[in-house]
Design a protein around this motif. Sequence first.
Motif, PDB file in Angstrom:
ATOM      1  N   ILE A   1      61.681   1.094  18.730  1.00  0.00           N
ATOM      2  CA  ILE A   1      60.627   1.561  17.831  1.00  0.00           C
ATOM      3  C   ILE A   1      61.161   1.916  16.441  1.00  0.00           C
ATOM      4  O   ILE A   1      60.522   1.631  15.434  1.00  0.00           O
TER       5      ILE A   1
ATOM      6  N   THR B   1      59.959  -0.168  13.160  1.00  0.00           N
ATOM      7  CA  THR B   1      59.092   0.462  12.171  1.00  0.00           C
ATOM      8  C   THR B   1      59.766   0.570  10.802  1.00  0.00           C
ATOM      9  O   THR B   1      59.096   0.489   9.778  1.00  0.00           O
TER      10      THR B   1
ATOM     11  N   GLY C   1      59.618   8.210  15.300  1.00  0.00           N
ATOM     12  CA  GLY C   1      60.019   7.138  16.210  1.00  0.00           C
ATOM     13  C   GLY C   1      61.014   7.593  17.258  1.00  0.00           C
ATOM     14  O   GLY C   1      60.944   7.180  18.414  1.00  0.00           O
TER      15      GLY C   1
ATOM     16  N   VAL D   1      57.003  -3.852  16.407  1.00  0.00           N
ATOM     17  CA  VAL D   1      56.437  -2.521  16.589  1.00  0.00           C
ATOM     18  C   VAL D   1      55.465  -2.523  17.765  1.00  0.00           C
ATOM     19  O   VAL D   1      55.500  -1.637  18.619  1.00  0.00           O
TER      20      VAL D   1
ATOM     21  N   ILE E   1      55.814  -0.315  21.201  1.00  0.00           N
ATOM     22  CA  ILE E   1      54.765   0.614  21.623  1.00  0.00           C
ATOM     23  C   ILE E   1      54.255   0.252  23.014  1.00  0.00           C
ATOM     24  O   ILE E   1      54.037   1.140  23.852  1.00  0.00           O
TER      25      ILE E   1
END
Length: 169
Positions: free
Chosen positions: A9, A13, A35, A157, A161
């Motif tokens: 993550i 990001t 994150g 991303v 997630i």
Amino acid sequence: MLAYGGKQIVPATISLGTSWRINPTIIAIIVVAGGTSAPELFVSLQATFASSTGIALGNVIGSNMANMLLVVGLSVGFSNFALRAHKATKNSLVMLGATLITSISLLVFGAITWPIGAVLLAGTAIYIYYLTTLETDMLSEEDIPSPTSATRALLSVGTAILFLLLGAD
């Protein structure tokens, strides 16, 4: 899955933020700090939705203790931190304030009520606003990765997630 999503993550990001030309300070504050806490967030949310609030609270308390005592303690054990006193004091006071609000809520109400949660969320938003408008030295040039395509970064991303959601369950 949780470990993989948590590991992916942050770089995903950061890559997305740089491809969208977001200020590196904002990336450092929101993305890196948020994150790295994403696995705990997803586990706590999953526990809360399953009415297992004890797991959520224990996760938050355990994570904070591990971050403050273990991570900082080990880091300082291997190398001295060069912090400016006013920054360390300011950040410590903010963290102490949030801890006091949470502790007082638990002692008085036996729970963290939704108004207390709202106060903590508002405090977080105010603190992030403060950091993004007044702090400008969060990332150095070598910390910023070279931009990738926004589509590829967004896919990374999304995958991270998804892994966090599945792993949290």
